[in-house]
Design an enzyme around this catalytic site. Sequence first.
Site, PDB file in Angstrom:
ATOM      1  N   HIS A  83      41.979  36.224  78.541  1.00 55.61           N
ATOM      2  CA  HIS A  83      41.758  36.349  79.979  1.00 55.61           C
ATOM      3  C   HIS A  83      41.462  37.802  80.330  1.00 55.61           C
ATOM      4  O   HIS A  83      41.734  38.711  79.547  1.00 55.61           O
ATOM      5  CB  HIS A  83      43.001  35.896  80.761  1.00 55.61           C
ATOM      6  CG  HIS A  83      44.182  36.799  80.584  1.00 55.61           C
ATOM      7  ND1 HIS A  83      44.908  36.867  79.408  1.00 55.61           N
ATOM      8  CD2 HIS A  83      44.744  37.713  81.419  1.00 55.61           C
ATOM      9  CE1 HIS A  83      45.868  37.760  79.532  1.00 55.61           C
ATOM     10  NE2 HIS A  83      45.792  38.294  80.741  1.00 55.61           N
ATOM     11  N   HIS A 114      41.395  40.088  76.966  1.00 54.12           N
ATOM     12  CA  HIS A 114      42.488  40.296  76.009  1.00 54.12           C
ATOM     13  C   HIS A 114      43.335  39.039  75.905  1.00 54.12           C
ATOM     14  O   HIS A 114      43.200  38.111  76.712  1.00 54.12           O
ATOM     15  CB  HIS A 114      43.345  41.500  76.410  1.00 54.12           C
ATOM     16  CG  HIS A 114      43.937  41.390  77.796  1.00 54.12           C
ATOM     17  ND1 HIS A 114      43.196  41.571  78.949  1.00 54.12           N
ATOM     18  CD2 HIS A 114      45.198  41.120  78.222  1.00 54.12           C
ATOM     19  CE1 HIS A 114      43.974  41.412  80.011  1.00 54.12           C
ATOM     20  NE2 HIS A 114      45.188  41.127  79.598  1.00 54.12           N
ATOM     21  N   LYS A 161      55.710  41.628  86.021  1.00 55.50           N
ATOM     22  CA  LYS A 161      55.930  40.434  85.213  1.00 55.50           C
ATOM     23  C   LYS A 161      56.654  40.844  83.934  1.00 55.50           C
ATOM     24  O   LYS A 161      56.265  41.817  83.280  1.00 55.50           O
ATOM     25  CB  LYS A 161      54.595  39.771  84.846  1.00 55.50           C
ATOM     26  CG  LYS A 161      54.747  38.470  84.061  1.00 55.50           C
ATOM     27  CD  LYS A 161      53.376  37.958  83.595  1.00 55.50           C
ATOM     28  CE  LYS A 161      53.490  36.605  82.894  1.00 55.50           C
ATOM     29  NZ  LYS A 161      52.221  36.219  82.220  1.00 55.50           N
ATOM     30  N   ASP A 184      42.476  40.423  83.591  1.00 60.11           N
ATOM     31  CA  ASP A 184      43.448  40.463  84.689  1.00 60.11           C
ATOM     32  C   ASP A 184      42.719  40.375  86.018  1.00 60.11           C
ATOM     33  O   ASP A 184      41.724  41.069  86.234  1.00 60.11           O
ATOM     34  CB  ASP A 184      44.260  41.753  84.637  1.00 60.11           C
ATOM     35  CG  ASP A 184      45.255  41.781  83.485  1.00 60.11           C
ATOM     36  OD1 ASP A 184      45.398  40.748  82.792  1.00 60.11           O
ATOM     37  OD2 ASP A 184      45.889  42.836  83.268  1.00 60.11           O
TER      38      ASP A 184
END
Length: 335
Positions: free
Chosen positions: A221, A277, A202, A223
């Site tokens: 969020h 994070h 990404k 990962d």
Amino acid sequence: MEMERVQTIASVCAANGAMPPEFIRSEHEQPGITTYRGPAPEIPVIDLAGADQDQLTIAVAEASREWGIFQLLNHGIPGEVIRELQRVGMEFFELPQEEKEKYAMVPGSGSLEGYGTKLQKELEGKKAWVDFFFHYVSPPSRVNHAIWPKKPADYRQVNEHYGKHLACLVDRMLMALSRGLGLGDNVLKEALGGDGLEQLLKINYYPPCPRPDLALGVVAHTDMSAITILVPNHVPGLQVFRDEHWIDVNYVPDAVIVHIGDQIEILSNGIYKSALHRTTVNKEKVRMSWPVFCSPPGEMVIGPLQQLVGDESPPKYKAKKYKDYAYCKLNKLPQ
């Protein structure tokens, strides 16, 4: 209808100084209010230069238990390879808008690949200050070069070169994490699909923002991947939640950042922690990052490893197909 891109909105904001209300976070999320400004610990920095396998295992396992995130120096990816990765990514986002839109994500296709702006459902309906581009870099069966940018002309060559170096680092990290659990070198990698492990790149592009104290580039969020290897640019913005505080992650030149993702937390039955994070933005500078999310194939069932559960350590997580886990995560549904 073509979605309005944050890069376009930012250019309008630069002219009039106004902040669109849909990007203004609630007070409990605003970084101007919630960022901790006192003395704070720094996330671990692990220097691989001269480290033998035992030293690496101890350092990586400890950082993954205590933090779920760490920075790596002398990681084996040449600096020139990283600089080229950054160059071609920046050049893509500097292309005319109509050129970038050729690669727009297809709504409802079920695919994450392509150029986009909105990724996941937000419970409060707010928007994140970021545009992005997704594409797979491994395994070959998942790579669709048709979605890779044709401009700049060397985009494919540069990303394939990076991918080869990255694969070696991912293997090294998974081996250290596996050993840190008292397991064989390849146990974690095999539990994640072996050579079928999927690596999704990404590119995050965070334009200058008139009110960085009110906005977020990416909301808080963890990962959903197994492990994420991230290349940042020189503009800080990553924050990690630690001891009930949001603290800044310092920029360390030439380092890559490793995030433990949900699937490693699940496989380890909670011994390793997936790091919570978020990303802040900058008023004057473009911030960019290049995470690669390493995840099991969608049909793979992920649950706590049998070697790590027993009468005194019952499983803390349900076993389920990774594709089902990802669907729930992106749509904010309970697991």
